[in-house]
Design a protein around this motif. Structure first.
Motif: not given
Ligand code: FMN
Ligand code: SF4
Ligand code: SF4
Lengths: 248, 636
Positions: B39-52
């Motif tokens: 996406d060219g950046w790390l949206p909050p939902a991406t961070i949450t999903y990766l953490a999960h």
């Protein structure tokens, strides 16, 4: 242990300090009733040595005493004009880095930063203030986060992870942009699993993590460090382990 | 505690990224890099999903992403243009080119365009000092910027051409090698140094029996690995990454440290402004670098290696991975290397994400483990407690190259080069005011003057040796020798002629350190920003002797209490220039003892603009004599 069964000792400003294997200079000094100024050190947690207020000199080299493993025979210099001067500057740095308005702060009188500053004779900030913009987080019904006062000691981070098993707090950013974050996609404390009973809530040495509605239950003037300087009290917190027993 | 799985727009693509890295939390920085590419950046939902997916606390993942300059937690534009902001880029006109690009794209520096298409900003030196000014576009290096190339880039962005379809000549990076010695001249077939190392144990008796009477009486001759270590020690090779630690001792300490797995790490972070030799070594001599790492693995008994490549050199990643694969196919990596049973070693490439401090070896290891790049408390050192707390050797790219040559030709050969305390040769990265910027390999002990003559530098005022954390010298010292015992250097050699303002050079470096401080310890986190502010204040003609004294006091504090080398050296450029180029400061200083940083009257400018007033009573009246001198500053 030395060969004759006596406890190992090192010298702190010329005074012998006994220590147990694995203890750092700070841990051993506090346990023996000797105060070394500090902010990010807390006896319940593994030291990490970021505030540098506890910097001492050993064999001509300066190093943080909270992370320095104690060694028999080492001679540690803590009270020296240049070290005290550096400690004052470090405390002043923390004051100008954030926004500290002590007269209106709920923590005034219970705040370790304020207490250490007074104890070291810091009377002004001397440096130019940064005046950062750090919005509050009042989302939680019982807790308030006032990031303006954060000294980035990581004690809440360590407490939440190690004691509460929750990871409510963490650090993000880098350099002067380093800042505290909470464990929620919304970025708001109310969306985390924090509880008012958490160790992380208690451990903050300054006025960041604040319980709502009790801030001034004890009036300023009758608080912990209003009575006696921190150097006279820090020892009361420290686990006063008896000097190590002789090994069989 | 692990967060519950939230919905995420990119689940399938993120799953693929996570899977490509074996869902290992140690790969977090790599995973975040790859996830950002989506996406060219790390949206909050991406961070949450990766953490999960990685079973990490969300705040921990966000904290890691927030540490690295090239990872974005807010939208940064589909095209992210970063101008390298070393002083040599500025000398080559980078700021005008940056303005030109911003004007052409109708955007403000540091802000994303309203349509989310593009952002333009600066970044720390990108390692292209010999072909400055340079930029990065979405992490890809484009050197030698000119007004024409800026216009071409603007056009490609406006037309929204995919980066992989941009003309290849934009991305062409030259090697610019101008002087070769044993290292750059070496022709080593892949595996030759390793074969020599393996054979050395077998050859040893013969050699002891020869004229080497000084070795007589040595009872058991070292075999294979031990013999290789012996050669490295005998060579007296010292680390090329800056600190100059004796390589043989480091390897030996790691070899004898207790542990279950040993690691070899190649430090290719090359973040010191003005340094670019590792870039050239990895581009031209990747086999030699990997050969040196494998020799090290052989000597210390390591099974796993990493190359930590700075994010700015992302374009080198694919060819490096190809070289690694080729060596694996040739049994120069993998299991039973060259048929030696038990000699198992493989190498993985890791990319950085924009953090100078990750060149510090313990911060580098933290980054390799998927964490914020914060230097560790030492002791213990990486040789005993490195990657995953196991014994680890971290060496610079050039150190491994030299080690490979020593394995091939022997320690005695190597110690015959250079000076007794600084054996061998050193690659210098010459940039700035000279006719032929580029790579120069010299034996240690070469004088600064010699280098200046060879690179075609004229009317030279100063040389910054070894980058901002090194030493700045003036003409009186050009007879000094480049060697650990005189002027130690990690390679940077920035030349400034007599038209340059050495105060501005130091100010650029002060900005660099403030930008790159990791923020772990108070003295460096706050101190580097205070230093930057003091330099900006002096630059704005508001400085006084008080500010110069402040620099000295901050230096004492940072020296005494910083946690790592970054804080220890952050004041060097200021002190060096104060000592040698004091007039550059003095002509900017107020004659007063003290001048506040805050310009009270200046702060009213906005109110005046809003009210359309500029009469005398809309200004603060200056009362006393001294203060009116302040008000009149800058006027004839
Ligand atoms: C802030 C900082 C940045 C560093 N950057 C690098 C670097 O980019 N490359 C490097 O090889 N060493 C760098 N070093 C030195 C490493 O910590 C380490 O000493 C070196 O990699 C050891 O390798 P060597 O013995 O081969 O020189 C840096 C050190 C500090 C304190
Ligand atoms: S919130 Fe308090 S405990 Fe947490 S890092 Fe900040 S000052 Fe330390
Ligand atoms: S000296 Fe600077 S870079 Fe090093 S640990 Fe401290 S803050 Fe981080």
């Amino acid at each position: 242990m030395t060969a004759n069964g006596a406890a190992d000792v090192f010298l702190l400003d010329g005074e012998p300090i006994p220590f147990a294997p694995g203890q750092t200079v700070m841990q051993a000094a506090l346990a023996a009733g000797h105060y070394i100024p500090h902010l990010c050190f807390h006896h319940d947690f593994k030291p990490h040595g970021s505030c540098k207020v506890c910097t001492v000199r050993v064999d001509g080299a300066t190093t943080a005493s909270c992370t320095l493993p104690a060694q028999a025979g080492m001679s540690v210099e803590c009270k020296a004009d240049d070290l005290e001067e550096n400690r004052r500057t470090l405390v002043q740095m923390l004051f100008v880095e954030g926004n500290h308005f002590c007269p209106s702060c709920e923590k005034s009188g219970n705040c370790l930063l304020q207490a250490v500053a007074y104890d070291l004779g810091v009377l002004d900030a001397d440096l130019d203030y940064f005046f950062p913009s750090r919005p509050l987080d009042a989302s939680h019904p019982d807790l308030l986060l006032d990031f303006n006062r954060c000294i980035l000691c990581e004690l809440c981070v360590r407490a939440s992870a190690e004691v509460d098993g929750k990871h409510v707090f963490a650090l993000s950013g880098r350099g002067i942009g380093k800042h505290l974050i909470v464990n929620a996609e919304s970025g708001r404390l109310v969306d985390t699993t924090v509880a008012v009973t958490d160790k992380a809530v208690d451990v903050c040495p300054v006025g960041v993590i604040i319980r709502k509605r009790v801030g001034f239950a004890v009036p300023i003037g009758r608080r912990r460090f209003d009575a006696r300087p921190v150097s006279a009290q820090a020892l009361e917190d420290a686990p006063r382990r008896a000097p190590p027993e002789a090994a069989p | 505690m692990v967060d519950a799985a939230p919905p995420s727009p990119n689940v399938a693509r993120l799953d693929a990224v996570v899977a490509a890295h074996g869902a290992r939390a140690t790969e977090l920085v790599q995973i975040l890099r790859d996830a950002q590419a989506l996406d060219g950046w790390l949206p909050p939902a991406t961070i949450t999903y990766l953490a999960h997916r990685l079973r990490l606390p969300r705040a921990r993942v966000e904290g890691v992403a927030g540490f690295y300059a090239f990872l974005h937690l807010t939208p940064a534009g589909r095209y992210r243009v970063l101008f390298s902001d070393n002083v040599t880029d500025r000398m080559a006109g980078s700021l005008d080119l940056l303005d030109r690009l911003c004007t052409s794209l109708w955007i403000e520096r540091g802000k994303v365009s309203e349509d989310g298409l593009v952002s333009v900003d600066t970044t720390s030196c990108t390692g292209m000092g010999d072909q400055a000014p340079a930029i990065l576009v979405n992490g890809r290096a484009i050197p030698r910027m000119t007004p024409e190339r800026v216009d071409a880039v603007a056009e490609l962005i406006r037309a929204q051409v995919d980066l992989c379809e941009w003309p290849a000549d934009l991305f062409a990076v030259a090697d610019n090698v101008h002087r070769r010695d044993v290292l750059l001249d070496a022709i080593v077939a892949p595996g030759d140094a390793l074969r020599a190392a393996i054979a050395r144990g077998a050859r040893e008796p013969e050699r002891a029996g020869s004229a080497r009477s000084w070795r007589e009486g040595v009872p058991a001759l070292p075999q294979g690995p031990a013999a290789t270590l012996e050669e490295i020690k005998r060579s007296n090779l010292r680390g090329r990454g800056g600190a100059g630690f004796t390589t043989g001792l480091k390897w030996e300490a790691c070899r004898t440290a207790p542990g279950t797995t040993r690691y070899v790490v190649c430090n290719a972070d090359e973040g010191e402004p003005g340094t670019f030799k590792d870039r050239v070594l990895l581009a031209r001599h990747a086999d030699l670098v990997l050969e040196g790492m494998t020799v090290c693995a052989y000597a210390i008994g390591a099974t796993q290696g990493f190359v930590y490549l700075r994010g700015e050199y992302e374009y080198l990643a694919a060819p490096l991975r190809a070289t690694i694969a080729r060596r694996r196919a040739a049994n120069l990596l993998g299991t039973s290397i060259l048929g030696q049973r038990g000699f198992d070693f493989d190498v993985v490439l890791h990319l950085g994400a924009g953090a100078y401090v990750c060149g510090e070896e313990s911060a580098l290891i933290e980054s390799l483990e998927g964490k914020r790049g914060v230097p560790r408390n030492r002791p213990p050192y990486p040789v005993t407690h490195g990657y995953l707390q196991q014994p680890t050797v971290v060496n610079n790219v050039e150190t491994f190259c030299a080690a490979a040559l020593i394995a091939l030709n022997g320690g005695d050969w190597y110690r015959g080069l250079g000076t007794p305390r600084s054996t061998g040769t050193k690659l210098l990265c010459v940039s700035g005011d000279c006719a032929r910027p580029g790579i120069y390999e010299y034996p240690f002990g070469t004088t600064v003057r010699q280098v200046l003559a060879d690179c075609g530098a004229e009317r030279t005022q100063a040389v910054q040796v070894s980058g901002p954390s090194g030493t700045c010298i003036g003409a009186a010292e050009f007879g000094r020798k480049l060697a650990f015992e005189d002027l130690p250097t990690a390679g940077a050699f920035m030349v400034f002629d007599d038209t340059r303002d050495m105060f501005e050079v130091a100010r650029n470096f002060a900005h660099f350190f403030a930008h790159e401080s990791c923020g772990f310890c108070t003295p460096c986190r706050v101190g580097t920003t205070l230093l930057r502010n003091v330099m900006d204040k002096i630059h704005g003609m508001r400085g006084s002797q008080h500010d110069v004294d402040r620099i000295r006091r901050l230096n004492r504090l940072l020296q005494a209490s910083s946690h790592c080398g970054l804080g220890h050296t952050a004041c060097n450029p200021l002190l060096d220039t104060l000592k040698r180029f004091r007039p550059a400061y003095e002509r900017r200083l107020q004659s007063l003892d003290f001048e506040p940083a805050f310009d009270l009257d200046g702060a009213l400018a906005r109110a005046r603009a809003m009210t359309g007033r500029d009469d005398a009573s809309a200004h603060l009246a200056e009362v006393d004599e001294d203060a009116s001198a302040v008000a009149g500053r800058g006027q004839p």
